[in-house]
Enzyme design. Sequence first.
Site, short mmCIF file in Angstrom:
data_model
loop_
_atom_site.label_atom_id
_atom_site.label_comp_id
_atom_site.label_asym_id
_atom_site.label_seq_id
_atom_site.Cartn_x
_atom_site.Cartn_y
_atom_site.Cartn_z
N GLN A 7 4.43 -30.59 16.94
CA GLN A 7 2.90 -30.45 16.63
C GLN A 7 2.21 -31.81 16.64
O GLN A 7 2.63 -32.91 16.31
CB GLN A 7 3.13 -30.51 14.76
CG GLN A 7 1.96 -30.13 14.21
CD GLN A 7 1.98 -30.13 12.74
OE1 GLN A 7 2.37 -30.79 12.14
NE2 GLN A 7 1.13 -29.02 12.13
N THR A 28 6.74 -34.15 8.16
CA THR A 28 6.63 -35.67 8.50
C THR A 28 7.68 -36.12 7.71
O THR A 28 7.92 -36.02 6.33
CB THR A 28 5.35 -36.00 7.97
OG1 THR A 28 4.38 -35.60 8.76
CG2 THR A 28 5.31 -37.60 8.28
N TYR A 76 -6.38 -32.74 8.19
CA TYR A 76 -6.62 -33.89 9.30
C TYR A 76 -7.64 -33.36 10.17
O TYR A 76 -8.54 -32.70 9.82
CB TYR A 76 -5.30 -33.92 10.03
CG TYR A 76 -4.23 -34.34 9.08
CD1 TYR A 76 -4.14 -35.74 8.37
CD2 TYR A 76 -3.26 -33.34 8.29
CE1 TYR A 76 -3.26 -35.83 7.18
CE2 TYR A 76 -2.10 -33.80 7.52
CZ TYR A 76 -2.41 -35.18 6.88
OH TYR A 76 -1.52 -35.29 6.02
N GLY A 98 6.06 -21.53 0.42
CA GLY A 98 6.77 -21.14 -0.61
C GLY A 98 7.59 -20.05 -0.78
O GLY A 98 7.79 -19.18 -1.59
N ARG A 125 -2.02 -24.13 13.96
CA ARG A 125 -2.00 -24.19 12.42
C ARG A 125 -3.18 -24.33 11.87
O ARG A 125 -3.90 -25.20 11.94
CB ARG A 125 -0.84 -25.15 11.99
CG ARG A 125 -0.26 -24.86 10.78
CD ARG A 125 0.72 -25.76 10.49
NE ARG A 125 1.81 -24.94 9.46
CZ ARG A 125 2.62 -25.46 8.42
NH1 ARG A 125 2.22 -26.83 8.24
NH2 ARG A 125 3.13 -25.05 7.69
N ARG A 150 2.21 -18.67 -1.69
CA ARG A 150 2.59 -17.56 -2.44
C ARG A 150 2.32 -18.15 -3.95
O ARG A 150 2.07 -19.14 -4.30
CB ARG A 150 4.34 -17.48 -2.67
CG ARG A 150 4.81 -17.11 -1.18
CD ARG A 150 4.99 -15.93 -0.93
NE ARG A 150 5.67 -14.92 -2.06
CZ ARG A 150 5.38 -13.78 -2.32
NH1 ARG A 150 4.53 -13.04 -1.67
NH2 ARG A 150 5.96 -13.16 -3.45
N HIS A 206 -2.27 -29.12 15.35
CA HIS A 206 -2.24 -29.19 13.79
C HIS A 206 -3.93 -29.04 13.34
O HIS A 206 -4.44 -30.00 13.47
CB HIS A 206 -1.91 -30.42 13.51
CG HIS A 206 -1.67 -30.58 12.11
ND1 HIS A 206 -1.82 -29.94 11.09
CD2 HIS A 206 -0.85 -31.53 11.21
CE1 HIS A 206 -1.49 -30.03 9.79
NE2 HIS A 206 -0.78 -31.19 9.92
C1 LIG Z 1 8.07 -33.54 3.53
C2 LIG Z 1 6.95 -32.69 4.00
C3 LIG Z 1 6.29 -33.17 5.04
C4 LIG Z 1 5.26 -32.13 5.63
N1 LIG Z 1 4.68 -32.76 6.65
C5 LIG Z 1 3.86 -31.83 7.45
C6 LIG Z 1 3.57 -31.91 8.83
O1 LIG Z 1 3.59 -33.13 9.42
N2 LIG Z 1 2.38 -31.12 9.29
C7 LIG Z 1 2.23 -29.75 8.44
O2 LIG Z 1 1.46 -29.44 9.23
N3 LIG Z 1 2.62 -29.74 7.56
C8 LIG Z 1 3.69 -30.43 6.65
N4 LIG Z 1 4.15 -30.25 5.63
C9 LIG Z 1 3.88 -28.80 5.01
C10 LIG Z 1 4.86 -28.02 5.37
O3 LIG Z 1 4.78 -27.59 6.89
C11 LIG Z 1 4.82 -26.64 4.58
O4 LIG Z 1 3.48 -25.91 4.94
C12 LIG Z 1 5.06 -26.80 3.26
O5 LIG Z 1 6.25 -27.50 2.84
C13 LIG Z 1 5.11 -25.32 2.40
O6 LIG Z 1 6.04 -24.51 3.01
P1 LIG Z 1 7.44 -24.40 2.06
O7 LIG Z 1 7.06 -24.05 0.78
O8 LIG Z 1 8.31 -23.46 2.88
O9 LIG Z 1 8.29 -25.93 1.88
C14 LIG Z 1 4.86 -30.93 4.96
C15 LIG Z 1 5.98 -30.80 3.78
C16 LIG Z 1 6.83 -31.42 3.22
C17 LIG Z 1 7.58 -31.03 2.15
#
Ligand SMILES: Cc1cc2nc3c(=O)[nH]c(=O)nc-3n(C[C@H](O)[C@H](O)[C@H](O)COP(=O)(O)O)c2cc1C
Length: 376
Positions: A109, A36, A191, A309, A238, A278, A186
Amino acid sequence: MPQSTDTHSTAAPDLFTPLRLGAIELPNRVVMAPMTRSRAGEGNCPTALTAEYYAQRASAGLIITEATQVCDTAQGYPNTPGIHTDAQTLAWRAVADAVHDAGGRIVTQLWHVGRISHPRFQPNGAAPVAPSAIAAKGQLYTGAGMEPFPVPRALETAEIPGLVRHFADAAKRAVFDAGLDGVEIHAANGYLIDQFLRDSTNTRTDRYGGTVENRCRFLLEILEATAHAVGADRIGVRLSPTGVFNDMKDSDPLPHFLAITKALNPFNIAYLHVIEGRPGHHMAPPEGAPHVASALRAAFKGPFILNGGYSRGDADAALAKGEADAVSFGEAFISNPDLPVRFRADAPLAEPDRTTYYGGDAKGYTDYPALESVAA
Ligand SMILES: Cc1cc2nc3c(=O)[nH]c(=O)nc-3n(C[C@H](O)[C@H](O)[C@H](O)COP(=O)(O)O)c2cc1C
């Protein structure tokens, strides 16, 4: 173990081994996680900047867009896009075209936030809807500052088929009208669908509550309807079985999510995408909670995407060990639009600016340079 989905090689896959997810062929396994960014324009339409942002990230094996509303009760944050009006659908067409022109693949999504909302986001200022009238602890940003989560209205049983139809209609718009490659349902992060799945937020006594079979009925009905609408090979799901975001918990996530995962198998969906951070990551299971991703991987018969992570090294190790077929990256894609290129070149990663994650304009959105312009 699930069957190998690597149709191109018999060696252990790495992030650059192609992969097929249902109807979608990925040239690599570096998936962009849904994020988002709260930059939708008038009428919650994606903008030209949205198209530029995703096109910049077209080297991802697959882009999963930010969560996108399936109907007008589905919103819980300012400036998040929808895909239930003609204007929104047309705007997504421009995003899909831009990504395809840049050589990429993109699914959207689909979400409904359920109780993670506020009357300010609801038609006629009504209470948000949820499986049960249980408010989340904490506050949300409504555009007028931080306000406590309201007590949601428990959905009537008779209203649920209408919500299921909204998901199917949104999937149809996404695939047939906007030209996106598919949809991700999603069912994570607290949610609406996750609120049905977990027993801390679902105390219903009808066919959508009580047993785990009943709690996953809403998700399964959505899958049946969306698969009928666009084909199961264009649908991902998801889950975040141990996630605590949005005041979530479950009394026994391992057996519950194992049952839910097994119930997904007959649908032959394109992929299952599981968040389990992680060690040390903020989405890691809380102290003392079981790790469930490996059990879900073993139980699920189709392609499996892990998230939470991961570094390049962690991801390659997970693929080599068969813990996943692909890994999705969130924050790293914000500041590295060409993340797969950087992984391949062993190039350093740029750090994201957290202050520009949500809302605003091009700053922190489309102004992170690609590698060649960094090197130039
Ligand atoms: C700015 C931001 C917005 C996110 N928005 C969503 C979203 O809209 N839907 C979702 O399933 N997860 C969302 N997430 C979670 C990410 O998809 C992901 O699960 C999370 O960042 C961990 O992965 P990473 O460590 O590679 O960043 C969001 C994460 C961030 C940082």
